[in-house]
Design an enzyme around this catalytic site. Sequence first.
Site, PDB file in Angstrom:
ATOM      1  N   ASP A 179     -24.356 109.062 -16.009  1.00 50.60           N
ATOM      2  CA  ASP A 179     -23.551 109.234 -17.217  1.00 50.60           C
ATOM      3  C   ASP A 179     -23.599 110.673 -17.728  1.00 50.60           C
ATOM      4  O   ASP A 179     -24.600 111.091 -18.296  1.00 50.60           O
ATOM      5  CB  ASP A 179     -24.087 108.271 -18.292  1.00 50.60           C
ATOM      6  CG  ASP A 179     -23.316 108.357 -19.596  1.00 50.60           C
ATOM      7  OD1 ASP A 179     -22.201 108.922 -19.597  1.00 50.60           O
ATOM      8  OD2 ASP A 179     -23.832 107.868 -20.612  1.00 50.60           O
ATOM      9  N   ASP A 198     -16.647 112.723 -19.066  1.00 50.62           N
ATOM     10  CA  ASP A 198     -17.666 111.692 -19.243  1.00 50.62           C
ATOM     11  C   ASP A 198     -17.574 110.609 -18.166  1.00 50.62           C
ATOM     12  O   ASP A 198     -16.746 109.702 -18.251  1.00 50.62           O
ATOM     13  CB  ASP A 198     -17.507 111.080 -20.645  1.00 50.62           C
ATOM     14  CG  ASP A 198     -18.574 110.051 -20.937  1.00 50.62           C
ATOM     15  OD1 ASP A 198     -19.504 109.890 -20.131  1.00 50.62           O
ATOM     16  OD2 ASP A 198     -18.480 109.396 -22.002  1.00 50.62           O
TER      17      ASP A 198
END
Length: 399
Positions: A101, A287
């Site tokens: 992430d 992201d």
Amino acid sequence: MHSLTTLLVASLATLALTKPVPQITTKGFSVTGTVAKPLPAYPVRLARVYEKYGKPVPSNIAAAAAAATETGSVPAIPEESDVAYLSEVNIGGQTLTLDFDTGSADLWVFSSELASSYTEGHAIYNPNKSKTAKKLNGATWKIRYGDGSGASGDVYTDDVEVAGITVKGQAVELASKVSSQFLQDPDNDGLLGLAFSSINTVQPKPQTTWFDTAAAQGLFAKSLFTVDLKQGAPGTYDFGYIDSSKYTGKITYTDINESQGFWEFTGTGYGVGDGNFQEQDIDAIADTGTTLLLMDDSIVEDYYSQVDGAEVDQQQGGYVFPCSAQLPDMILGIGSGQATIPGGLMSLGAVSRGSSSCFGGLQSNQGVGLSIYGDIFLKAVLAVFDADNKRFGFAPKSS
Ligand SMILES: *[C@@H]1O[C@H](CO)[C@@H](O)[C@H](O)[C@H]1NC(C)=O
Ligand SMILES: *[C@@H]1O[C@H](CO)[C@@H](O)[C@H](O)[C@H]1NC(C)=O
């Protein structure tokens, strides 16, 4: 930052799909702390001085720098509908499957500290079974993500291997509590944060991410990683190098602003299909932990005005359209270039199995001002997260 966090937690939670697990994920967005910037190994730093002044690097220094560095590649396997991509990580000899992430900075795992009823189907990390685990006394962590999910617990340090690269003494955050979203997804044993360590949530002293610890130990020739996600197929995370076989043309870079801990940059505008490119500043983050592309309402409305039958479905929490609809390409301006997300990548697929209604890959950011360039965007490019030069780059994927 706090108000933004609250807003995203409050608003993006409504994006959860009423479809089989796992749900759409919007990771990232956590509290801030401060961490000293890591330095690469001495031979690597020395080699860079020569490079900086355009001088050839003496062979003994180049050899020492190369010997001191590593590169590696790890597959990123998509879950159903590409809601998340998972990669294998070895912690103290135990293999777990984690969601990498770039929107958060904690490495946390399902652990032996969770009640066994919560860990069914999961691989867990048990520090009692690791010869190299050490308790980080007094340290705790607690994270809450943009989709309302969260986890908390205590901290050990251990050897952590990703892509064949082993980092010693890496902070591993053990979950003793996880929110229901994580319990619904037995394939996902935790997260490996690749944002900046400044937003790591360990208290009282924030810890560095696996990537930053590796960089601090001088493990990389180049402190960068690349992300090559694919629609419904395994992609890769590469660390320490750029694989030229993974893209065509040249890489376009834009400076990032890491003050909020994210891979954040100012986009230059957008375009829909063959229409005109609309110049405007777009505050965006790259992201990997977010499934969708989330942008301002005006842009989202502009896009779906060009999709036959598109409408907001309150029950689904966003734009849906007939799966037979032709979707226009989405163009995103970044630096001096434009990334094209082909129409074929702009759908997340049927809202539930067998439905002829499809859920849009582009959705509203609920007016938070920040656009999130998640997996829908990343699937369209080879993305370069260059920590050395504080820049984000993209290039068209090689086919
Ligand atoms: C390790 O083992 C001890 C003794 O059995 C136990 O109290 C502790 O909870 C275990 N730690 C973890 C993280 O499982
Ligand atoms: C980076 O972002 C911060 C916070 O949003 C802002 O105050 C600062 O001016 C930005 N820096 C640059 C160089 O744009």
